[in-house]
Enzyme design. Structure first.
Site, short mmCIF file in Angstrom:
data_model
loop_
_atom_site.label_atom_id
_atom_site.label_comp_id
_atom_site.label_asym_id
_atom_site.label_seq_id
_atom_site.Cartn_x
_atom_site.Cartn_y
_atom_site.Cartn_z
N ARG A 180 -20.40 27.23 -13.39
CA ARG A 180 -20.59 28.66 -14.08
C ARG A 180 -22.02 28.89 -14.86
NH1 ARG A 180 -15.89 30.53 -17.71
NH2 ARG A 180 -16.83 29.14 -19.24
N LYS B 274 -21.65 34.67 -18.52
CA LYS B 274 -21.66 34.19 -19.72
C LYS B 274 -22.74 34.17 -20.38
CE LYS B 274 -18.85 30.80 -22.39
NZ LYS B 274 -18.10 31.76 -23.24
N GLU C 130 -9.56 41.59 -21.10
CA GLU C 130 -9.54 40.14 -21.60
C GLU C 130 -9.47 40.45 -23.29
OE1 GLU C 130 -12.94 37.77 -20.47
OE2 GLU C 130 -14.35 39.34 -20.98
#
Ligand code: PMP
Length: 287
Positions: free
Chosen positions: A50, A149, A182
Site C-alpha cells: 500500500r 495514505k 469512514e
C-alpha cells in the site's frame, strides 16, 4: 529510541529532516502505520504494497526496493527492541526548492520510527466507543483520493477536532453524496439482522484491518455485503465496528448520543474481536 533516516540510524534527538523537505512544506509524501505483536510484524507485505501504491498515486518513486524497505522496517523494530508496538514508515518528496513543483526535489526522504504502543482505546474495547457524525466531508475521490495514505491528513484532523468538540471518541465521516465513508483513522462496518455491511472503498482508505475483518467474517461463515450506507443504516444498525491498525477492531455503541442496538458491544462484534486476537497471536513476520 533509534530512528531510521535515509540509510542511517540516529538517536531520536538527532533525527531531523530539512525545513525544505516538501513533506514538511506541503504534506507531500506518504506513510504507513503498522503493528507488531509479540515481536512479529503484522501484515508487513500488505503495508509495504500500500505504501508503494500511495507513492505511485502521487507519482513518486521510492528510492529503495520493497524487499529493502521490509528490511529497513524489520531492522528498526529489532534495534528498538519493539515487541508489541507501532511502526511508522514515511516517504516524503524530499528537500527541494520553495515552490511546490516536485521536479525540484531530487530525492525522496525515508524515515522509519518504531516504538512500543499498547491498546489505543484502553478499556473501551470492552465497554464500546462513542462516535459522532461530523459536518466536514471526506475528501472526494476526485480531489485527493482517500485511498492514498498521504501526509496530508488535515481532512482527518478536522474531523477529529469536530469529534473532540462534540464529545465523541471517534468521528464518522460522510462523503459529499451523503454516504458513510469512514472514521477519522479507521474503517467502519455495520451489522443488521446478522449481516455485516461495509461501505465501498471509493471514498475511504482501503484498510488492511478492513480486509482482515472481511477474511475473519468469511472464516466464521458470517455474511458480509459491501454496499452504500447512509444515516438510516447508521442509526438503525444493531452493531457497529471500527477497524484500523492503531484502533484494531473496536465496538461503537453510541452515535450522536443514540444507542446502537443494545448500547453494548454486540455478539458478532465480540466474535470478530476474539477471532482477531487469535489471528494476531498466530501470524506475522518474525523480527
Ligand atoms: N482510514 C483512515 C483514514 C486511516 O488513517 C486508517 C489507518 N491507517 C484506516 C482507515 C485503517 O486502515 P488500516 O486498517 O490499514 O490501518
Amino acid at each position: 529510541m533509534e530512528i531510521y533516516i535515509d540509510g542511517t540510524f540516529v538517536p531520536e534527538g538527532e533525527a531531523k529532516v530539512s525545513v525544505f523537505d516538501h513533506g514538511f512544506l506541503y504534506g507531500d509524501g506518504v506513510f504507513e502505520g503498522i503493528r507488531s505483536y509479540n515481536g512479529r510484524i503484522f501484515r508487513l507485505k500488505e503495508h509495504i504494497d500500500r505504501l508503494y501504491d500511495s507513492a505511485k498515486m502521487i507519482d513518486m518513486t521510492v528510492p529503495v526496493s520493497k524487499e529493502e524497505f521490509a528490511e529497513i522496517i524489520i531492522e528498526t523494530v529489532r534495534r528498538n527492541g519493539v515487541k508489541n508496538g507501532y511502526i511508522r514508515p514515511i516517504v516524503t518528496r524530499g528537500a527541494g526548492t520553495m515552490g511546490l513543483d516536485p521536479r525540484h526535489c531530487p530525492k525522496p526522504t525515508i524515515v522509519c520510527i518504531a516504538m512500543e504502543w499498547g491498546a489505543m482505546y484502553g478499556d473501551l474495547y470492552e465497554k464500546g466507543l462513542t462516535a459522532v457524525t461530523v459536518a466536514i466531508r471526506r475528501n472526494a475521490p476526485d480531489t485527493l483520493p482517500p485511498n492514498v495514505k498521504s501526509l496530508n491528513y488535515l481532512n482527518n484532523i478536522l474531523a477529529k477536532i469536530e469529534a473532540n468538540y462534540k464529545g465523541g471518541d471517534e468521528a464518522i465521516f460522510f462523503d459529499t453524496q451523503g454516504r458513510i465513508s469512514e472514521g477519522s483513522g479507521d474503517n467502519i462496518f455495520l451489522v443488521k439482522n446478522g449481516i455485516i455491511y461495509a461501505p465501498h472503498t471509493l471514498t475511504n482508505l482501503k484498510g488492511i484491518t478492513r480486509d482482515v475483518l472481511i477474511e475473519i467474517a468469511a472464516k466464521l461463515g458470517l455474511q458480509l455485503k459491501v454496499v452504500e450506507l447512509g444515516f438510516f443504516d447508521l442509526y438503525t444498525a444493531d452493531e457497529m465496528i471500527v477497524t484500523g491498525t492503531a484502533a484494531e477492531i473496536a465496538p461503537i455503541v453510541k452515535v450522536d448520543g443514540r444507542a446502537i442496538g443494545s448500547g453494548r458491544p454486540g455478539p458478532i462484534t465480540k466474535q470478530i474481536m476474539a477471532a482477531f486476537k487469535t489471528l494476531i497471536d498466530s501470524e506475522g513476520t518474525q523480527v
